[in-house]
Design a protein around this motif. Sequence first.
Motif, PDB file in Angstrom:
ATOM      1  N   SER A 145     -90.426 -86.224  10.312  1.00 19.58           N
ATOM      2  CA  SER A 145     -90.414 -85.163  11.292  1.00 19.58           C
ATOM      3  C   SER A 145     -91.489 -85.161  12.230  1.00 19.58           C
ATOM      4  CB  SER A 145     -90.561 -83.657  10.508  1.00 19.58           C
ATOM      5  OG  SER A 145     -89.300 -83.555   9.579  1.00 19.58           O
ATOM      6  N   HIS A 146     -92.631 -85.803  11.879  1.00 17.33           N
ATOM      7  CA  HIS A 146     -93.898 -85.767  12.436  1.00 17.33           C
ATOM      8  C   HIS A 146     -93.580 -86.900  13.755  1.00 17.33           C
ATOM      9  CE1 HIS A 146     -94.066 -89.384  10.012  1.00 17.33           C
ATOM     10  NE2 HIS A 146     -95.078 -89.797  10.724  1.00 17.33           N
ATOM     11  N   MET A 147     -92.565 -87.447  13.820  1.00 18.48           N
ATOM     12  CA  MET A 147     -92.416 -88.389  14.813  1.00 18.48           C
ATOM     13  C   MET A 147     -91.488 -88.014  15.943  1.00 18.48           C
ATOM     14  SD  MET A 147     -91.795 -92.221  13.058  1.00 18.48           S
ATOM     15  CE  MET A 147     -92.070 -92.910  14.668  1.00 18.48           C
ATOM     16  N   LEU A 148     -91.488 -86.738  16.248  1.00 20.04           N
ATOM     17  CA  LEU A 148     -90.889 -85.864  17.234  1.00 20.04           C
ATOM     18  C   LEU A 148     -91.343 -86.550  18.713  1.00 20.04           C
ATOM     19  CD1 LEU A 148     -88.846 -83.965  18.423  1.00 20.04           C
ATOM     20  CD2 LEU A 148     -90.751 -82.078  17.928  1.00 20.04           C
ATOM     21  N   MET A 207     -93.076 -81.390   8.406  1.00 24.12           N
ATOM     22  CA  MET A 207     -92.028 -81.108   7.451  1.00 24.12           C
ATOM     23  C   MET A 207     -91.812 -79.707   7.366  1.00 24.12           C
ATOM     24  SD  MET A 207     -92.254 -84.477   4.570  1.00 24.12           S
ATOM     25  CE  MET A 207     -93.502 -83.974   3.942  1.00 24.12           C
ATOM     26  N   LEU A 208     -92.756 -79.206   6.888  1.00 22.51           N
ATOM     27  CA  LEU A 208     -92.433 -77.623   6.918  1.00 22.51           C
ATOM     28  C   LEU A 208     -92.008 -76.995   7.955  1.00 22.51           C
ATOM     29  CD1 LEU A 208     -96.150 -76.634   5.197  1.00 22.51           C
ATOM     30  CD2 LEU A 208     -94.027 -76.237   4.258  1.00 22.51           C
ATOM     31  N   GLN A 209     -92.359 -77.406   9.257  1.00 19.74           N
ATOM     32  CA  GLN A 209     -91.696 -76.855  10.370  1.00 19.74           C
ATOM     33  C   GLN A 209     -90.199 -77.244  10.553  1.00 19.74           C
ATOM     34  OE1 GLN A 209     -94.293 -78.047  13.847  1.00 19.74           O
ATOM     35  NE2 GLN A 209     -95.959 -77.157  12.796  1.00 19.74           N
ATOM     36  N   ALA A 210     -89.899 -78.341  10.102  1.00 20.13           N
ATOM     37  CA  ALA A 210     -88.496 -78.901  10.217  1.00 20.13           C
ATOM     38  C   ALA A 210     -87.651 -78.201   9.195  1.00 20.13           C
ATOM     39  CB  ALA A 210     -88.476 -80.361  10.082  1.00 20.13           C
ATOM     40  N   ASP A 211     -88.277 -77.908   7.913  1.00 19.86           N
ATOM     41  CA  ASP A 211     -87.521 -77.339   7.085  1.00 19.86           C
ATOM     42  C   ASP A 211     -87.041 -76.096   7.642  1.00 19.86           C
ATOM     43  OD1 ASP A 211     -86.618 -76.686   4.037  1.00 19.86           O
ATOM     44  OD2 ASP A 211     -88.123 -75.299   4.487  1.00 19.86           O
ATOM     45  N   GLN A 212     -88.116 -75.136   8.258  1.00 22.66           N
ATOM     46  CA  GLN A 212     -87.855 -73.808   8.583  1.00 22.66           C
ATOM     47  C   GLN A 212     -86.978 -73.750   9.685  1.00 22.66           C
ATOM     48  OE1 GLN A 212     -89.324 -71.001   7.206  1.00 22.66           O
ATOM     49  NE2 GLN A 212     -87.854 -70.069   8.563  1.00 22.66           N
ATOM     50  N   GLN A 213     -87.128 -74.911  10.621  1.00 30.59           N
ATOM     51  CA  GLN A 213     -86.066 -74.947  11.782  1.00 30.59           C
ATOM     52  C   GLN A 213     -84.783 -75.054  11.192  1.00 30.59           C
ATOM     53  OE1 GLN A 213     -84.807 -78.447  14.742  1.00 30.59           O
ATOM     54  NE2 GLN A 213     -87.038 -77.881  14.690  1.00 30.59           N
ATOM     55  N   MET A 214     -84.362 -75.654  10.303  1.00 28.06           N
ATOM     56  CA  MET A 214     -82.956 -76.156   9.601  1.00 28.06           C
ATOM     57  C   MET A 214     -82.647 -74.612   9.092  1.00 28.06           C
ATOM     58  SD  MET A 214     -82.693 -79.666   8.209  1.00 28.06           S
ATOM     59  CE  MET A 214     -84.131 -80.123   7.142  1.00 28.06           C
ATOM     60  N   PHE A 215     -83.547 -73.848   8.516  1.00 32.66           N
ATOM     61  CA  PHE A 215     -83.141 -72.846   7.767  1.00 32.66           C
ATOM     62  C   PHE A 215     -82.814 -71.809   8.873  1.00 32.66           C
ATOM     63  CE2 PHE A 215     -84.272 -68.493   6.296  1.00 32.66           C
ATOM     64  CZ  PHE A 215     -83.430 -68.471   4.927  1.00 32.66           C
ATOM     65  N   ASP A 216     -83.682 -71.720   9.736  1.00 29.82           N
ATOM     66  CA  ASP A 216     -83.291 -70.642  11.130  1.00 29.82           C
ATOM     67  C   ASP A 216     -82.064 -71.038  11.571  1.00 29.82           C
ATOM     68  OD1 ASP A 216     -85.590 -69.410  10.409  1.00 29.82           O
ATOM     69  OD2 ASP A 216     -86.796 -70.530  12.063  1.00 29.82           O
ATOM     70  N   ASN A 217     -81.568 -72.332  11.711  1.00 28.22           N
ATOM     71  CA  ASN A 217     -80.508 -72.734  12.175  1.00 28.22           C
ATOM     72  C   ASN A 217     -79.295 -72.522  11.443  1.00 28.22           C
ATOM     73  OD1 ASN A 217     -81.688 -73.386  14.739  1.00 28.22           O
ATOM     74  ND2 ASN A 217     -82.230 -75.339  14.174  1.00 28.22           N
ATOM     75  N   GLY A 218     -79.455 -71.920  10.326  1.00 24.63           N
ATOM     76  CA  GLY A 218     -78.089 -71.619   9.419  1.00 24.63           C
ATOM     77  C   GLY A 218     -78.030 -72.852   8.441  1.00 24.63           C
ATOM     78  N   SER A 233     -92.059 -85.517   0.405  1.00 25.46           N
ATOM     79  CA  SER A 233     -91.346 -84.566   0.985  1.00 25.46           C
ATOM     80  C   SER A 233     -91.161 -83.552  -0.131  1.00 25.46           C
ATOM     81  CB  SER A 233     -90.064 -84.838   1.470  1.00 25.46           C
ATOM     82  OG  SER A 233     -89.311 -85.512   0.658  1.00 25.46           O
ATOM     83  N   LYS A 234     -91.463 -83.900  -1.476  1.00 24.60           N
ATOM     84  CA  LYS A 234     -91.033 -83.318  -2.787  1.00 24.60           C
ATOM     85  C   LYS A 234     -91.735 -81.747  -2.687  1.00 24.60           C
ATOM     86  CE  LYS A 234     -91.293 -83.004  -7.665  1.00 24.60           C
ATOM     87  NZ  LYS A 234     -91.814 -83.558  -8.889  1.00 24.60           N
ATOM     88  N   ALA A 235     -93.054 -81.425  -2.203  1.00 21.68           N
ATOM     89  CA  ALA A 235     -93.589 -80.221  -2.261  1.00 21.68           C
ATOM     90  C   ALA A 235     -92.675 -79.230  -1.348  1.00 21.68           C
ATOM     91  CB  ALA A 235     -94.977 -80.282  -2.003  1.00 21.68           C
ATOM     92  N   VAL A 236     -92.486 -79.750  -0.085  1.00 20.31           N
ATOM     93  CA  VAL A 236     -91.649 -78.928   0.832  1.00 20.31           C
ATOM     94  C   VAL A 236     -90.560 -78.499   0.329  1.00 20.31           C
ATOM     95  CG1 VAL A 236     -90.757 -78.741   3.151  1.00 20.31           C
ATOM     96  CG2 VAL A 236     -92.830 -80.041   2.926  1.00 20.31           C
ATOM     97  N   LYS A 237     -89.742 -79.398  -0.284  1.00 17.51           N
ATOM     98  CA  LYS A 237     -88.193 -79.115  -0.742  1.00 17.51           C
ATOM     99  C   LYS A 237     -88.484 -78.132  -2.124  1.00 17.51           C
ATOM    100  CE  LYS A 237     -86.411 -83.772   0.484  1.00 17.51           C
ATOM    101  NZ  LYS A 237     -86.228 -85.102   0.020  1.00 17.51           N
ATOM    102  N   GLN A 238     -89.527 -78.288  -2.996  1.00 17.99           N
ATOM    103  CA  GLN A 238     -89.525 -77.417  -3.914  1.00 17.99           C
ATOM    104  C   GLN A 238     -89.677 -75.863  -3.387  1.00 17.99           C
ATOM    105  OE1 GLN A 238     -92.758 -79.483  -6.129  1.00 17.99           O
ATOM    106  NE2 GLN A 238     -91.270 -79.502  -7.851  1.00 17.99           N
ATOM    107  N   LYS A 239     -90.456 -75.698  -2.314  1.00 12.74           N
ATOM    108  CA  LYS A 239     -90.769 -74.423  -1.746  1.00 12.74           C
ATOM    109  C   LYS A 239     -89.556 -74.031  -0.870  1.00 12.74           C
ATOM    110  CE  LYS A 239     -95.724 -75.110  -2.111  1.00 12.74           C
ATOM    111  NZ  LYS A 239     -96.907 -75.507  -1.257  1.00 12.74           N
ATOM    112  N   SER A 240     -88.677 -74.747  -0.503  1.00 16.01           N
ATOM    113  CA  SER A 240     -87.689 -74.457   0.464  1.00 16.01           C
ATOM    114  C   SER A 240     -86.491 -73.430  -0.108  1.00 16.01           C
ATOM    115  CB  SER A 240     -86.938 -75.669   1.051  1.00 16.01           C
ATOM    116  OG  SER A 240     -86.080 -75.216   1.804  1.00 16.01           O
ATOM    117  N   GLN A 241     -86.174 -72.739   0.811  1.00 15.57           N
ATOM    118  CA  GLN A 241     -84.881 -72.123   0.733  1.00 15.57           C
ATOM    119  C   GLN A 241     -83.590 -72.650   1.011  1.00 15.57           C
ATOM    120  OE1 GLN A 241     -85.364 -67.796   2.249  1.00 15.57           O
ATOM    121  NE2 GLN A 241     -86.891 -68.603   3.536  1.00 15.57           N
ATOM    122  N   ILE A 242     -83.710 -73.918   1.304  1.00  8.35           N
ATOM    123  CA  ILE A 242     -82.636 -74.609   1.544  1.00  8.35           C
ATOM    124  C   ILE A 242     -82.489 -75.620   0.043  1.00  8.35           C
ATOM    125  CG2 ILE A 242     -81.868 -76.734   2.776  1.00  8.35           C
ATOM    126  CD1 ILE A 242     -83.249 -75.746   5.152  1.00  8.35           C
TER     127      ILE A 242
END
Length: 388
Positions: free
Chosen positions: A68-71, A102-113, A126-135
């Motif tokens: 995600s940091h390679m945008l 990664m946190l921003q990308a995860d939030q973007q995906m959640f916001d995009n349904g 990516s494990k820590a982001v995935k553990q906290k995600s709503q996805i």
Amino acid sequence: MLTYFSADWVFPVNESPIRNGVVAVDAEGRIAQLLTFENAELLGLAIVKYKGAIVPGFVNTHCHLELSHMLGRVPENTGLVEFVQTIIESRQADSVQIQNAMLQADQQMFDNGIVAVGDISNQLISKAVKQKSQIYYHTFVEAMGFNPQRATAIMEYALGIKNDFAPLPASVVPHAPYSVSPALFELINHCAEKENTFISIHNQETVNENLFFKSKTGGFLGLYEFLGLDISFFKPTGKTSLPSWLPYSTSQKTLLVHNTMSGKGDVEFAKQNHPDLYWCLCPLANLYIENALPDVDLLISEGLKITLGTDSLASNRQLNILAEMKTLQQHKKVSFEDLLLWATKNGAEFLGLQGQLGTIEVGKSPGLNLVQLSEDFIIERDEVLKLI
């Protein structure tokens, strides 16, 4: 306590769309009822009415969260070979920068349904982001190594990463036909059978892949030279990529990703030789890298199970399944109902989540998205209003 959502259309996906439908949802997000607006009004229910169409939450079957940091870092339309070289040369970054992206990308995906993701990983970052995600995430840990002599060591390394992702669901998968030896394929398939899990693999993303297997020519020769790999042991098969590697696979459920250069012969071979294939399309990434799209008409006419993915922010400007749907509708004239099937039910089935996600059915918790359609079901905007 139930909340009643209504819109011009409700698309359950497992049945015909309902004009002025009403979806009743409990406090935990489970579907309690499906009604017509008229029946709901007769019952005196308090209805939240929207303009647009209510659809289930989207399933993204192919993403690379750790990139995600390679945008914006990779030029467009370079072709896959140069794209891969650029990723290898410039994917390193400060760990805080990678985590924040990664946190921003995860939030973007959640916001995009998006409610579930099949995510490619080469490391544990990516494990820590995935553990906290709503996805919901299923992580595909890629094993790659074209030299058969290194197959065991590569598999052991990938298994270590996969085990470290616990308790999150994960499996070891092959990266691509041109980066996995028959010996490594065998180890991956044995592991998948033992764990009764499913496989994802990049397939026929570029014409160079077919050229390599058919005649050992094309741009991949330069890629192997760039990587310092001796491929003198490789003998061309005289066939395109898919018939060359699919016999190494098993009957495990398998996701073929991209399929940009898959032709009728490839599809016929696949149907005859593997009982449980899904075909993932990532159109915006295909346009970004190769400026080409798969033969979607062929895939539809052959009755294949199609899913959708976003690929990474290295090859896409956004992580938005509705934008992928809109792109296919614009370029390939695919019907909205077909696209919605691919974006929801089929993706949920591939990830083994059909009991909860993918369709608006009583007892499920698929999430609800509101999208804007024209009268003839053309996607008007790639913006999603996430209802639950």
